[in-house]
Design a protein around this motif. Structure first.
Motif, PDB file in Angstrom:
ATOM      1  N   GLY A  43    -105.906  26.049 -31.149  1.00  0.00           N
ATOM      2  CA  GLY A  43    -105.344  24.713 -30.946  1.00  0.00           C
ATOM      3  C   GLY A  43    -104.039  24.525 -31.696  1.00  0.00           C
ATOM      4  O   GLY A  43    -103.092  23.906 -31.182  1.00  0.00           O
ATOM      5  N   VAL A  44    -103.963  25.072 -32.910  1.00  0.00           N
ATOM      6  CA  VAL A  44    -102.728  25.014 -33.696  1.00  0.00           C
ATOM      7  C   VAL A  44    -101.606  25.769 -32.978  1.00  0.00           C
ATOM      8  O   VAL A  44    -100.461  25.303 -32.903  1.00  0.00           O
ATOM      9  CB  VAL A  44    -102.959  25.588 -35.116  1.00  0.00           C
ATOM     10  N   MET A  45    -101.929  26.926 -32.418  1.00  0.00           N
ATOM     11  CA  MET A  45    -100.932  27.709 -31.672  1.00  0.00           C
ATOM     12  C   MET A  45    -100.406  26.909 -30.476  1.00  0.00           C
ATOM     13  O   MET A  45     -99.193  26.865 -30.221  1.00  0.00           O
ATOM     14  CB  MET A  45    -101.548  29.028 -31.200  1.00  0.00           C
ATOM     15  N   ALA A  46    -101.316  26.265 -29.733  1.00  0.00           N
ATOM     16  CA  ALA A  46    -100.915  25.495 -28.553  1.00  0.00           C
ATOM     17  C   ALA A  46     -99.990  24.340 -28.936  1.00  0.00           C
ATOM     18  O   ALA A  46     -98.949  24.116 -28.292  1.00  0.00           O
ATOM     19  CB  ALA A  46    -102.158  24.967 -27.834  1.00  0.00           C
ATOM     20  N   LEU A  47    -100.345  23.611 -29.995  1.00  0.00           N
ATOM     21  CA  LEU A  47     -99.517  22.491 -30.439  1.00  0.00           C
ATOM     22  C   LEU A  47     -98.173  22.997 -30.973  1.00  0.00           C
ATOM     23  O   LEU A  47     -97.129  22.366 -30.756  1.00  0.00           O
ATOM     24  CB  LEU A  47    -100.253  21.679 -31.503  1.00  0.00           C
ATOM     25  N   ALA A  48     -98.203  24.135 -31.656  1.00  0.00           N
ATOM     26  CA  ALA A  48     -96.954  24.716 -32.166  1.00  0.00           C
ATOM     27  C   ALA A  48     -96.023  25.106 -31.022  1.00  0.00           C
ATOM     28  O   ALA A  48     -94.800  24.907 -31.099  1.00  0.00           O
ATOM     29  CB  ALA A  48     -97.270  25.926 -33.043  1.00  0.00           C
ATOM     30  N   PHE A  49     -96.587  25.655 -29.943  1.00  0.00           N
ATOM     31  CA  PHE A  49     -95.762  26.032 -28.781  1.00  0.00           C
ATOM     32  C   PHE A  49     -95.038  24.814 -28.192  1.00  0.00           C
ATOM     33  O   PHE A  49     -93.913  24.920 -27.716  1.00  0.00           O
ATOM     34  CB  PHE A  49     -96.627  26.687 -27.704  1.00  0.00           C
ATOM     35  N   ASP A  50     -95.675  23.670 -28.242  1.00  0.00           N
ATOM     36  CA  ASP A  50     -95.044  22.441 -27.716  1.00  0.00           C
ATOM     37  C   ASP A  50     -94.004  21.875 -28.681  1.00  0.00           C
ATOM     38  O   ASP A  50     -93.265  20.960 -28.326  1.00  0.00           O
ATOM     39  CB  ASP A  50     -96.104  21.375 -27.443  1.00  0.00           C
ATOM     40  N   ASN A  51     -93.975  22.406 -29.907  1.00  0.00           N
ATOM     41  CA  ASN A  51     -93.071  21.857 -30.922  1.00  0.00           C
ATOM     42  C   ASN A  51     -92.089  22.900 -31.453  1.00  0.00           C
ATOM     43  O   ASN A  51     -91.795  22.958 -32.649  1.00  0.00           O
ATOM     44  CB  ASN A  51     -93.897  21.247 -32.057  1.00  0.00           C
ATOM     45  N   GLY A  52     -91.585  23.713 -30.516  1.00  0.00           N
ATOM     46  CA  GLY A  52     -90.465  24.590 -30.847  1.00  0.00           C
ATOM     47  C   GLY A  52     -90.797  26.010 -31.249  1.00  0.00           C
ATOM     48  O   GLY A  52     -89.900  26.827 -31.453  1.00  0.00           O
ATOM     49  N   TYR A  53     -92.081  26.346 -31.359  1.00  0.00           N
ATOM     50  CA  TYR A  53     -92.456  27.718 -31.716  1.00  0.00           C
ATOM     51  C   TYR A  53     -92.522  28.574 -30.446  1.00  0.00           C
ATOM     52  O   TYR A  53     -92.985  28.121 -29.400  1.00  0.00           O
ATOM     53  CB  TYR A  53     -93.800  27.748 -32.436  1.00  0.00           C
ATOM     54  N   ASP A  54     -92.065  29.832 -30.558  1.00  0.00           N
ATOM     55  CA  ASP A  54     -91.997  30.714 -29.395  1.00  0.00           C
ATOM     56  C   ASP A  54     -92.891  31.942 -29.520  1.00  0.00           C
ATOM     57  O   ASP A  54     -93.275  32.551 -28.533  1.00  0.00           O
ATOM     58  CB  ASP A  54     -90.556  31.217 -29.193  1.00  0.00           C
ATOM     59  N   LEU A  55     -93.187  32.316 -30.762  1.00  0.00           N
ATOM     60  CA  LEU A  55     -93.921  33.553 -31.026  1.00  0.00           C
ATOM     61  C   LEU A  55     -95.084  33.253 -31.968  1.00  0.00           C
ATOM     62  O   LEU A  55     -94.905  32.617 -33.009  1.00  0.00           O
ATOM     63  CB  LEU A  55     -92.984  34.589 -31.670  1.00  0.00           C
TER      64      LEU A  55
END
Length: 522
Positions: free
Chosen positions: A54-66
């Motif tokens: 869930g943290v990865m998914a939210l991070a992807f929506d907030n500028g994280y790519d990898l």
């Protein structure tokens, strides 16, 4: 923070309110603490993986790519993690939004189109895996154009440690710890530590200076987020806190310390294997095996009586030693015991009926206490004898990567091939390996120093359990080990309680006393 992006708006439907709060809090804190670690503190087999996904998914929506997921150095666990992540992000993979790789199985060349997707890379904490990831990052200049989140799963395992240099009072980071540090130096990243046993991480200094001009990223957690556990989770409190969980009194079955020596190696002066059906010297192991058969048959009858199907498969772990010779000895004894039981079935012996009746009386108390109906004794007898005669029972030694690779299913979990599955092994069965429908655990690891994190990670009986399974679940161990496990659970519960109450404004400190009253780290 964007909460309605493509990834999280879809994944958030899979979480309850407490876990959603945990995920949001984690990503918020990551932005505040920079390159300092965030601790996601969970319980053994409580769903920590689901939470960091869930943290990865939210991070992807907030500028994280990898997203880099560091796993224990285990082919089985890496396979299990890759399979899990591919399944969790299946819809996004089909839409060409994300790709999931094992670093050791990367494409030779990747196009700009492929690199433009969100990337999830699983990396074992092993000397060849991490350098390969660093080479991949350098080859495609990912350190320049990808914002990264590193999830260090089982973060207290292999990720820290120091070696003292010969002849001088200086230290270096150990190999894997040094490689992880280099990875963090290479990337613009946030660092998440995930574990249920964080003690060694909290004991690290705020800043590490080894006097060798090496820049070392912080290892001690800067912030901690508690990972909630869901309904149906069975942890240490259930096993050891009688006031809170009175039904837990049925779980513990005492074995004698001397028995652990007998099943460790051959010694006819102590025990003659031809007496396996009657000798009091291995009464604990014999009862554990027979009771496992009885318990499995009770559950099969309760589920409709058909021994085929996923609801009719159960598991038993035997974990007493790390040596392969001890595992072979235990396999030999169990195989012999089952052969003798087959002979007893064929002659419809009084002894076998007595053992079944003894087990029936044992389980009747717990099954009724849980509010379930016990099968009639005559029907249970027939099922137990059928299970023995028709070979519903299998044993498997799991003490190497090769062993475990051949036993995994397509999801990377230990495959239950028969209705009743006995796994004999050591530490390869701890940390992350999932074994479903576990209803018996024979535990006898007794090192001179019982480290809290190690013993907790051995506790594979923790996890999400059906109440029907709990009613026939048993923990077989010595009184001494039971008390050690109980004390460790008290310490661990106090740690979590202190976090919940906000008692760590000045950091986390672990101290205890040795036998002479000297203060030592916990």
């Amino acid at each position: 923070m964007i909460l309605n992006g493509e990834f999280f708006s879809e994944k958030s439907k899979e979480y309850n309110e407490k876990t959603l709060d945990c995920i949001k809090e984690s990503v918020e804190k990551l932005e505040k603490i920079g390159d300092r670690p965030l601790m996601m503190l969970g319980k053994i087999q409580s769903g920590k993986t689901k939470s960091f996904i869930g943290v990865m998914a939210l991070a992807f929506d907030n500028g994280y790519d990898l997203s880099v997921v560091l796993t224990k150095n285990s082919n089985a666990l890496a396979k299990q993690t890759v399979s899990r992540l591919k399944d969790e992000f299946k819809d996004f993979r089909e839409e060409d939004m994300v790709e999931v790789f094992d670093i050791m199985c990367m494409p030779v060349n990747m196009s700009k189109f492929e690199l433009g997707k969100k990337l999830i890379i699983v990396v074992k904490k092993e000397k060849n895996n991490i350098p390969k990831l660093i080479d991949f990052i350098e080859k495609y200049s990912l350190n320049k154009n990808k914002k990264c989140i590193i999830i260090d799963d089982e973060a207290d395992f292999c990720s820290i440690g120091y070696d003292k240099k010969k002849y001088i009072q200086e230290f270096d980071l150990r190999k894997i710890a040094s490689q992880i540090n280099e990875l963090r130096l290479q990337l613009t990243c946030r660092f998440v530590q995930v574990t249920a046993t964080p003690y060694s991480l909290y004991l690290q200094p705020e800043n590490i200076d080894l006097n060798n001009n090496q820049e070392i990223k912080p290892i001690k957690p800067s912030e901690t987020v508690l990972v909630p556990y869901g309904e149906g989770y069975i942890g240490g409190d259930y096993y050891f806190d009688r006031e809170k969980y009175p039904l837990g009194e049925y779980l513990f079955e005492k074995i004698e310390k001397e028995e652990l020596e007998i099943i460790k190696k051959r010694d006819r002066r102590r025990f003659k294997k031809e007496e396996i059906l009657t000798s009091s010297k291995i009464k604990g192991l014999r009862n554990a095996i027979i009771n496992f058969i009885i318990a499995g048959c009770i559950r099969i009858i309760q589920n409709g009586g058909n021994p085929r199907g996923k609801n009719s498969k159960f598991s038993f772990i035997i974990h007493t030693e790390v040596s392969k010779s001890a595992h072979s000895r235990q396999d030999e004894l169990i195989t012999l015991l089952i052969e003798k039981l087959v002979e007893e079935v064929k002659k419809d012996s009084k002894l076998l009926n007595e053992y079944i009746d003894e087990g029936y009386n044992n389980f009747e108390k717990s099954v009724c206490a849980y509010g379930f109906i016990m099968p009639p004794k005559d029907i249970l007898r027939k099922y137990v004898k059928r299970a023995i005669e028709e070979e519903w029972i299998s044993t498997a030694i799991v003490n190497s990567e090769n062993d475990i690779d051949t036993l995994l299913d397509e999801d990377g979990q230990l495959r239950l091939r028969n209705p009743l599955n006995i796994f004999i092994g050591g530490q390869i069965l701890d940390r992350g390996i999932t074994i479903s429908n576990l209803i018996a655990f024979y535990y006898g690891r007794s090192p001179q120093k019982k480290q809290q994190d190690t013993v907790l990670q051995h506790s594979r009986m923790y996890g999400y359990r059906k109440r029907e399974d709990l009613a026939v679940t048993r923990l077989y161990t010595t009184t001494e080990l039971y008390e050690v496990m109980s004390n460790i659970n008290d310490f661990d519960s106090k740690l979590r309680e202190d976090f919940e109450q906000g008692n760590f404004e000045n950091g986390v400190i672990f101290i205890s006393k040795d036998e002479k009253g000297k203060i030592i780290p916990c």
